[in-house]
Enzyme design. Structure first.
Site, PDB file in Angstrom:
ATOM      1  N   GLY A 157      39.365  -1.206  29.059  1.00 19.77           N
ATOM      2  CA  GLY A 157      40.681  -1.035  28.431  1.00 19.77           C
ATOM      3  C   GLY A 157      40.500  -1.108  26.918  1.00 19.77           C
ATOM      4  O   GLY A 157      39.412  -0.879  26.387  1.00 19.77           O
ATOM      5  N   ARG A 158      41.581  -1.482  26.235  1.00 22.31           N
ATOM      6  CA  ARG A 158      41.541  -1.506  24.763  1.00 22.31           C
ATOM      7  C   ARG A 158      40.441  -2.422  24.240  1.00 22.31           C
ATOM      8  O   ARG A 158      39.680  -2.065  23.341  1.00 22.31           O
ATOM      9  CB  ARG A 158      42.890  -1.990  24.211  1.00 22.31           C
ATOM     10  CG  ARG A 158      43.980  -0.960  24.282  1.00 22.31           C
ATOM     11  CD  ARG A 158      45.294  -1.565  23.822  1.00 22.31           C
ATOM     12  NE  ARG A 158      45.822  -2.442  24.842  1.00 22.31           N
ATOM     13  CZ  ARG A 158      46.961  -2.237  25.493  1.00 22.31           C
ATOM     14  NH1 ARG A 158      47.696  -1.200  25.204  1.00 22.31           N
ATOM     15  NH2 ARG A 158      47.380  -3.062  26.416  1.00 22.31           N
ATOM     16  N   ILE A 159      40.355  -3.635  24.806  1.00 20.09           N
ATOM     17  CA  ILE A 159      39.381  -4.603  24.264  1.00 20.09           C
ATOM     18  C   ILE A 159      37.962  -4.186  24.648  1.00 20.09           C
ATOM     19  O   ILE A 159      37.052  -4.215  23.813  1.00 20.09           O
ATOM     20  CB  ILE A 159      39.716  -6.036  24.728  1.00 20.09           C
ATOM     21  CG1 ILE A 159      41.100  -6.446  24.194  1.00 20.09           C
ATOM     22  CG2 ILE A 159      38.649  -7.024  24.233  1.00 20.09           C
ATOM     23  CD1 ILE A 159      41.635  -7.775  24.704  1.00 20.09           C
ATOM     24  N   SER A 178      34.905   0.677  35.265  1.00 14.79           N
ATOM     25  CA  SER A 178      36.335   0.639  35.027  1.00 14.79           C
ATOM     26  C   SER A 178      37.025   1.464  36.094  1.00 14.79           C
ATOM     27  O   SER A 178      36.405   2.364  36.667  1.00 14.79           O
ATOM     28  CB  SER A 178      36.624   1.222  33.633  1.00 14.79           C
ATOM     29  OG  SER A 178      37.859   0.760  33.160  1.00 14.79           O
ATOM     30  N   ARG A 179      38.313   1.152  36.324  1.00 14.34           N
ATOM     31  CA  ARG A 179      39.045   1.921  37.336  1.00 14.34           C
ATOM     32  C   ARG A 179      39.137   3.389  36.940  1.00 14.34           C
ATOM     33  O   ARG A 179      39.167   4.270  37.753  1.00 14.34           O
ATOM     34  CB  ARG A 179      40.469   1.363  37.469  1.00 14.34           C
ATOM     35  CG  ARG A 179      40.560   0.203  38.438  1.00 14.34           C
ATOM     36  CD  ARG A 179      41.947  -0.345  38.435  1.00 14.34           C
ATOM     37  NE  ARG A 179      42.375  -0.603  37.062  1.00 14.34           N
ATOM     38  CZ  ARG A 179      43.594  -0.916  36.685  1.00 14.34           C
ATOM     39  NH1 ARG A 179      44.550  -1.001  37.567  1.00 14.34           N
ATOM     40  NH2 ARG A 179      43.894  -1.156  35.423  1.00 14.34           N
ATOM     41  N   ALA A 237      37.743 -12.817  28.864  1.00  9.90           N
ATOM     42  CA  ALA A 237      38.909 -12.264  29.566  1.00  9.90           C
ATOM     43  C   ALA A 237      39.763 -13.400  30.144  1.00  9.90           C
ATOM     44  O   ALA A 237      40.641 -13.932  29.441  1.00  9.90           O
ATOM     45  CB  ALA A 237      38.439 -11.297  30.641  1.00  9.90           C
ATOM     46  N   ARG A 238      39.492 -13.794  31.372  1.00 10.53           N
ATOM     47  CA  ARG A 238      40.179 -14.927  31.991  1.00 10.53           C
ATOM     48  C   ARG A 238      39.148 -15.677  32.824  1.00 10.53           C
ATOM     49  O   ARG A 238      38.324 -15.053  33.517  1.00 10.53           O
ATOM     50  CB  ARG A 238      41.329 -14.461  32.885  1.00 10.53           C
ATOM     51  CG  ARG A 238      42.576 -14.006  32.133  1.00 10.53           C
ATOM     52  CD  ARG A 238      43.280 -15.161  31.407  1.00 10.53           C
ATOM     53  NE  ARG A 238      44.492 -14.749  30.714  1.00 10.53           N
ATOM     54  CZ  ARG A 238      44.556 -14.441  29.410  1.00 10.53           C
ATOM     55  NH1 ARG A 238      43.462 -14.492  28.663  1.00 10.53           N
ATOM     56  NH2 ARG A 238      45.701 -14.103  28.860  1.00 10.53           N
ATOM     57  N   GLU A 267      41.452 -24.123  32.821  1.00 10.23           N
ATOM     58  CA  GLU A 267      41.661 -24.560  31.426  1.00 10.23           C
ATOM     59  C   GLU A 267      42.747 -25.629  31.354  1.00 10.23           C
ATOM     60  O   GLU A 267      43.755 -25.496  32.053  1.00 10.23           O
ATOM     61  CB  GLU A 267      42.086 -23.361  30.569  1.00 10.23           C
ATOM     62  CG  GLU A 267      40.936 -22.430  30.312  1.00 10.23           C
ATOM     63  CD  GLU A 267      41.318 -21.216  29.489  1.00 10.23           C
ATOM     64  OE1 GLU A 267      42.280 -21.294  28.705  1.00 10.23           O
ATOM     65  OE2 GLU A 267      40.626 -20.197  29.626  1.00 10.23           O
ATOM     66  N   HIS A 285      38.960 -21.068  24.111  1.00 12.56           N
ATOM     67  CA  HIS A 285      39.893 -19.926  24.215  1.00 12.56           C
ATOM     68  C   HIS A 285      40.399 -19.474  22.831  1.00 12.56           C
ATOM     69  O   HIS A 285      41.580 -19.608  22.507  1.00 12.56           O
ATOM     70  CB  HIS A 285      41.072 -20.247  25.144  1.00 12.56           C
ATOM     71  CG  HIS A 285      41.691 -19.006  25.738  1.00 12.56           C
ATOM     72  ND1 HIS A 285      42.216 -18.954  27.001  1.00 12.56           N
ATOM     73  CD2 HIS A 285      41.861 -17.755  25.223  1.00 12.56           C
ATOM     74  CE1 HIS A 285      42.687 -17.738  27.248  1.00 12.56           C
ATOM     75  NE2 HIS A 285      42.487 -16.979  26.169  1.00 12.56           N
ATOM     76  N   GLY A 287      39.972 -16.275  21.630  1.00 17.52           N
ATOM     77  CA  GLY A 287      39.949 -14.806  21.544  1.00 17.52           C
ATOM     78  C   GLY A 287      40.820 -14.215  20.447  1.00 17.52           C
ATOM     79  O   GLY A 287      40.366 -13.412  19.642  1.00 17.52           O
TER      80      GLY A 287
HETATM   81  C1  DGY Z   1      45.431 -13.089  25.489  1.00 17.51           C
HETATM   82  O1  DGY Z   1      46.310 -12.803  24.675  1.00 17.51           O
HETATM   83  O2  DGY Z   1      45.540 -12.796  26.664  1.00 17.51           O
HETATM   84  C2  DGY Z   1      44.200 -13.760  24.973  1.00 17.51           C
HETATM   85  O3  DGY Z   1      43.495 -14.369  25.989  1.00 17.51           O
HETATM   86  C3  DGY Z   1      44.547 -14.738  23.880  1.00 17.51           C
HETATM   87  O4  DGY Z   1      43.410 -15.252  23.288  1.00 17.51           O
END
Ligand code: DGY
Length: 319
Positions: A157-159, A178-179, A237-238, A267, A285, A287
Site C-alpha cells: 500500500g502507500r507505506i 500484495s493483494r 505495521a501492527r 502493547e 510505536h 511510526g
Molecule cells: C497508525 O497510524 O496506524 C500508525 O501505527 C501510527 O504510528
C-alpha cells in the site's frame, strides 16, 4: 449557539489543542501522558458530538453504547483495527482515519530499524555509554550491508511503496507480496511474488499490511522458517501480524538473524523473550512520531470533524 462538544482521549500537539479549544467545548483537558480510564472514556463518549481517539483506545460496542449524540469518531491513526466498525455503523457514527500524512514518517522509521539492526547501532551506542569501549578494532560489532541486497515488502500500500522507493538509494532489489499488483515508478523494477518466495529470497522483510483477521499471525513459525538465517524482519505495521512467541524462538535459535520492531502483540506489553536479545531493536510505536506528522494528523481529524458536524461527507471516512 453553544459550541459542539469534542472529547479528545489524549493530549495532541499544541497547535491542534489550540484549534480544538477555539472551535469546540472540550469534555475534558487531557493531561500529557495520561491514559483515560474506562469510566473517563464512557463519560467522554456520553457527552461528545465528536471524539478524537487513539490507536491504543479500544472502541468496542459497549463503549459506543454510551455515545448518545456522537456523530464522528476521528481515529488519530491510519490503522483502525482498534474500532468496532460494525457497532459504529449500527449507531450511525462516521469513522475516519489519517491516511497519507504519515506515510513518509512510517517509511522512514522502517528504514531506521533496518539500518539499526543491520549495522548494530543500538548495541554500539550501549557499549560506548558503558565506558568500556577501547577503540576501533577490525572485528568489532560486524553487521550486514544493505546496498545491493534484496528487500521484501509484505503489503504494497502507500507505506509499503514509500519503503520500496527508499530502497533505490541503496541499489536494492525489491520483491513484494500484495493483494494487488502495483506498477513500479519509472526507474524502479519491483517484482510481485507469492509470500513464500518473498520470504525465501529477501535479506530484509518489512511488513506493511493492516491488521485484519486474515493478517493476524501472518508471520508465524512456518513463515519464519522460510526466511534466510541471515535475514532481518521489520514490523512497523501492527504487532499481531507477527506471532511473537514464534519470533522469539526464531531469533534465539538462529532461524533468522535479527528483527526491528515498532509494534507488539499486546502493547504496551512486550514479550519478555524479546527484551534480552541483542539482535532485536525495540521501539515504542513511533511510526508516525514526528512533530510535523502528528500536527498533520490532527488537522485531518479537525477537517473530518468540521465536515461531519456541518452535515458534509467526511473526507476520510473508513466505514
Ligand atoms: C497508525 O497510524 O496506524 C500508525 O501505527 C501510527 O504510528
Amino acid at each position: 449557539m453553544p459550541l459542539p462538544t469534542v472529547y479528545v482521549t489524549r493530549l495532541l500537539p499544541a497547535p491542534i489543542m489550540a484549534a480544538l479549544r477555539e472551535r469546540y467545548r472540550l469534555v475534558t483537558e487531557p493531561a500529557d501522558g495520561a491514559i483515560p480510564t474506562s469510566d473517563e472514556l464512557r463519560t467522554g463518549f456520553a457527552e461528545a458530538d465528536a471524539v478524537i481517539c487513539m490507536l491504543s483506545d479500544s472502541i468496542n460496542a459497549d463503549l459506543l453504547s454510551h455515545a448518545m449524540k456522537l456523530k464522528i469518531l476521528a481515529n488519530y491513526a491510519v490503522g483502525y483495527n482498534n474500532i468496532d466498525l460494525a457497532a459504529a455503523k449500527a449507531r450511525g457514527i462516521v469513522v475516519t482515519n489519517t491516511p497519507d500524512v504519515l506515510t513518509d514518517a512510517t517509511a522512514d522509521l522502517a528504514w531506521a530499524l533496518m539500518l539499526s539492526v543491520a549495522r548494530r547501532v543500538v548495541e554500539g551506542d550501549r557499549w560506548v555509554r558503558t565506558g568500556t569501549w577501547r577503540g576501533w578494532a577490525p572485528t568489532q560489532l560486524l553487521g550486514a550491508d544493505l546496498a545491493g541486497k534484496t528487500l521484501g515488502i509484505i503489503g504494497m500500500g502507500r507505506i509499503g511503496q514509500a519503503v520500496a522507493q527508499r530502497a533505490q538509494g541503496f541499489r536494492m532489489r525489491v520483491l513484494y507480496e500484495s493483494r494487488r499488483s502495483v506498477a513500479s515508478p519509472p526507474g524502479f523494477s519491483w517484482e510481485r511474488r507469492p509470500l513464500d518466495e518473498v520470504l525465501a529470497e529477501a535479506d530484509f522483510v518489512s511488513l506493511h499490511v493492516p491488521l485484519t483477521e486474515s493478517t493476524r499471525h501472518l508471520i508465524g513459525a512456518r513463515e519464519l522458517s522460510r526466511m534466510k538465517p541471515t535475514a532481518i524482519l521489520i514490523n512497523t505495521a501492527r504487532g499481531p501480524v507477527v506471532d511473537e512467541e514464534a519470533l522469539v524462538v526464531a531469533l534465539k535459535t538462529g532461524i533468522i538473524a535479527g528483527a526491528g520492531l515498532d509494534v507488539y502483540e499486546q502493547e504496551p506489553l512486550v514479550h519478555p523473550g524479546l527484551i534480552g536479545l541483542p539482535n532485536v531493536v525495540l521501539l515504542p510505536h513511533l511510526g508516525s512520531a514526528t512533530l510535523e506528522t502528528r500536527i498533520r494528523m490532527g488537522k485531518i481529524c479537525l477537517d473530518n470533524i468540521e465536515a461531519v458536524l456541518n452535515g458534509r461527507p467526511a473526507p476520510n471516512q473508513v466505514s
